[in-house]
Design a protein around this motif. Structure first.
Motif, mmCIF file in Angstrom:
data_model
loop_
_atom_site.group_PDB
_atom_site.id
_atom_site.type_symbol
_atom_site.label_atom_id
_atom_site.label_comp_id
_atom_site.label_asym_id
_atom_site.label_seq_id
_atom_site.Cartn_x
_atom_site.Cartn_y
_atom_site.Cartn_z
ATOM 1 N N ALA A 11 50.623 47.202 48.973
ATOM 2 C CA ALA A 11 52.052 47.424 49.180
ATOM 3 C C ALA A 11 52.236 47.824 50.635
ATOM 4 C CB ALA A 11 52.563 48.515 48.256
ATOM 5 N N GLY A 12 53.127 47.142 51.319
ATOM 6 C CA GLY A 12 53.368 47.451 52.724
ATOM 7 C C GLY A 12 53.870 46.232 53.461
ATOM 8 N N GLU A 13 53.953 46.341 54.785
ATOM 9 C CA GLU A 13 54.433 45.229 55.602
ATOM 10 C C GLU A 13 53.405 44.108 55.623
ATOM 11 O OE1 GLU A 13 56.036 46.234 59.398
ATOM 12 O OE2 GLU A 13 56.902 48.094 58.641
ATOM 13 N N LEU A 14 53.912 42.863 55.541
ATOM 14 C CA LEU A 14 53.026 41.704 55.438
ATOM 15 C C LEU A 14 52.714 41.027 56.757
ATOM 16 C CD1 LEU A 14 54.388 40.000 52.210
ATOM 17 C CD2 LEU A 14 52.269 41.285 52.494
ATOM 18 N N GLY A 15 53.709 40.740 57.568
ATOM 19 C CA GLY A 15 53.478 39.971 58.788
ATOM 20 C C GLY A 15 53.300 38.501 58.459
ATOM 21 N N ALA A 16 52.221 37.889 58.967
ATOM 22 C CA ALA A 16 51.976 36.469 58.731
ATOM 23 C C ALA A 16 50.541 36.269 58.253
ATOM 24 C CB ALA A 16 52.219 35.667 60.003
ATOM 25 N N ALA A 17 50.350 35.250 57.456
ATOM 26 C CA ALA A 17 49.010 34.872 56.998
ATOM 27 C C ALA A 17 48.925 33.351 57.055
ATOM 28 C CB ALA A 17 48.754 35.373 55.586
ATOM 29 N N HIS A 18 48.031 32.847 57.887
ATOM 30 C CA HIS A 18 47.846 31.404 57.999
ATOM 31 C C HIS A 18 47.306 30.840 56.690
ATOM 32 C CE1 HIS A 18 48.766 31.545 62.231
ATOM 33 N NE2 HIS A 18 47.951 32.585 62.343
ATOM 34 N N ARG A 19 47.277 29.531 56.584
ATOM 35 C CA ARG A 19 46.840 28.847 55.356
ATOM 36 C C ARG A 19 45.495 29.400 54.868
ATOM 37 N NH1 ARG A 19 47.094 22.802 53.420
ATOM 38 N NH2 ARG A 19 45.194 22.773 52.200
ATOM 39 N N PRO A 53 48.268 30.380 41.813
ATOM 40 C CA PRO A 53 47.007 30.259 41.080
ATOM 41 C C PRO A 53 45.790 30.380 42.008
ATOM 42 C CG PRO A 53 48.526 28.510 40.458
ATOM 43 C CD PRO A 53 49.095 29.180 41.677
ATOM 44 N N ALA A 54 44.677 30.759 41.444
ATOM 45 C CA ALA A 54 43.420 30.856 42.197
ATOM 46 C C ALA A 54 43.089 29.518 42.838
ATOM 47 C CB ALA A 54 42.290 31.290 41.276
ATOM 48 N N GLY A 55 42.612 29.557 44.063
ATOM 49 C CA GLY A 55 42.163 28.356 44.752
ATOM 50 C C GLY A 55 43.249 27.501 45.368
ATOM 51 N N VAL A 56 44.518 27.897 45.245
ATOM 52 C CA VAL A 56 45.627 27.096 45.775
ATOM 53 C C VAL A 56 45.932 27.526 47.217
ATOM 54 C CG1 VAL A 56 48.079 26.571 45.541
ATOM 55 C CG2 VAL A 56 46.627 26.682 43.514
ATOM 56 N N PRO A 57 45.831 26.600 48.173
ATOM 57 C CA PRO A 57 46.128 26.943 49.567
ATOM 58 C C PRO A 57 47.604 27.300 49.748
ATOM 59 C CG PRO A 57 45.003 24.825 49.419
ATOM 60 C CD PRO A 57 45.394 25.220 48.035
ATOM 61 N N HIS A 58 47.862 28.305 50.577
ATOM 62 C CA HIS A 58 49.224 28.718 50.874
ATOM 63 C C HIS A 58 49.218 29.515 52.179
ATOM 64 C CE1 HIS A 58 47.347 32.035 48.741
ATOM 65 N NE2 HIS A 58 48.197 32.843 49.348
ATOM 66 N N ALA A 59 50.392 29.699 52.748
ATOM 67 C CA ALA A 59 50.569 30.516 53.943
ATOM 68 C C ALA A 59 51.872 31.261 53.769
ATOM 69 C CB ALA A 59 50.613 29.637 55.192
ATOM 70 N N LEU A 60 52.037 32.353 54.501
ATOM 71 C CA LEU A 60 53.314 33.060 54.452
ATOM 72 C C LEU A 60 53.639 33.686 55.783
ATOM 73 C CD1 LEU A 60 52.908 36.409 54.216
ATOM 74 C CD2 LEU A 60 52.087 35.751 51.983
ATOM 75 N N HIS A 61 54.933 33.862 55.983
ATOM 76 C CA HIS A 61 55.440 34.529 57.165
ATOM 77 C C HIS A 61 56.519 35.497 56.692
ATOM 78 C CE1 HIS A 61 56.512 35.320 61.300
ATOM 79 N NE2 HIS A 61 57.768 35.220 60.922
ATOM 80 N N ALA A 62 56.325 36.770 56.987
ATOM 81 C CA ALA A 62 57.269 37.789 56.539
ATOM 82 C C ALA A 62 58.010 38.383 57.729
ATOM 83 C CB ALA A 62 56.528 38.881 55.787
ATOM 84 N N ARG A 63 59.289 38.664 57.502
ATOM 85 C CA ARG A 63 60.095 39.350 58.506
ATOM 86 C C ARG A 63 60.731 40.560 57.834
ATOM 87 N NH1 ARG A 63 64.097 35.633 60.722
ATOM 88 N NH2 ARG A 63 65.490 36.422 59.152
ATOM 89 N N ASP A 64 60.438 41.737 58.371
ATOM 90 C CA ASP A 64 60.947 42.987 57.811
ATOM 91 C C ASP A 64 60.558 43.168 56.364
ATOM 92 O OD1 ASP A 64 62.187 43.545 60.273
ATOM 93 O OD2 ASP A 64 63.963 42.406 59.682
ATOM 94 N N ALA A 65 59.383 42.628 55.977
ATOM 95 C CA ALA A 65 58.917 42.735 54.587
ATOM 96 C C ALA A 65 57.561 43.407 54.546
ATOM 97 C CB ALA A 65 58.824 41.363 53.953
#
Length: 65
Positions: A11-19, A53-65
């Motif tokens: 729990a906390g600020e996320l920022g960004a996570a590449h694929r 699901p496990a093994g599924v590629p994804h990325a995220l970018h958070a702003r103020d989250a």
């Protein structure tokens, strides 16, 4: 962060996570800010909640989250 057998909770600020992918399923819950989630096919959408699901590629970018 909390680590228990079979579970890691963050729990906390996320920022960004590449694929990337996880060995276990991931539950994403957004309680503040904005999170853009990109799936393995390059489709991007704002997410408030997602079960990845496990093994599924994804990325995220958070702003103020």
């Amino acid at each position: 962060m909390e680590l228990r057998p079979g579970r890691l909770t963050f729990a906390g600020e996320l920022g960004a996570a590449h694929r990337h992918a996880h060995a276990a399923a991931q539950l994403l819950l957004v309680t503040a800010g904005q999170v853009m989630l990109t799936d393995g096919h390059g489709r991007t959408a704002q997410a408030r909640a997602a079960l990845i699901p496990a093994g599924v590629p994804h990325a995220l970018h958070a702003r103020d989250a």
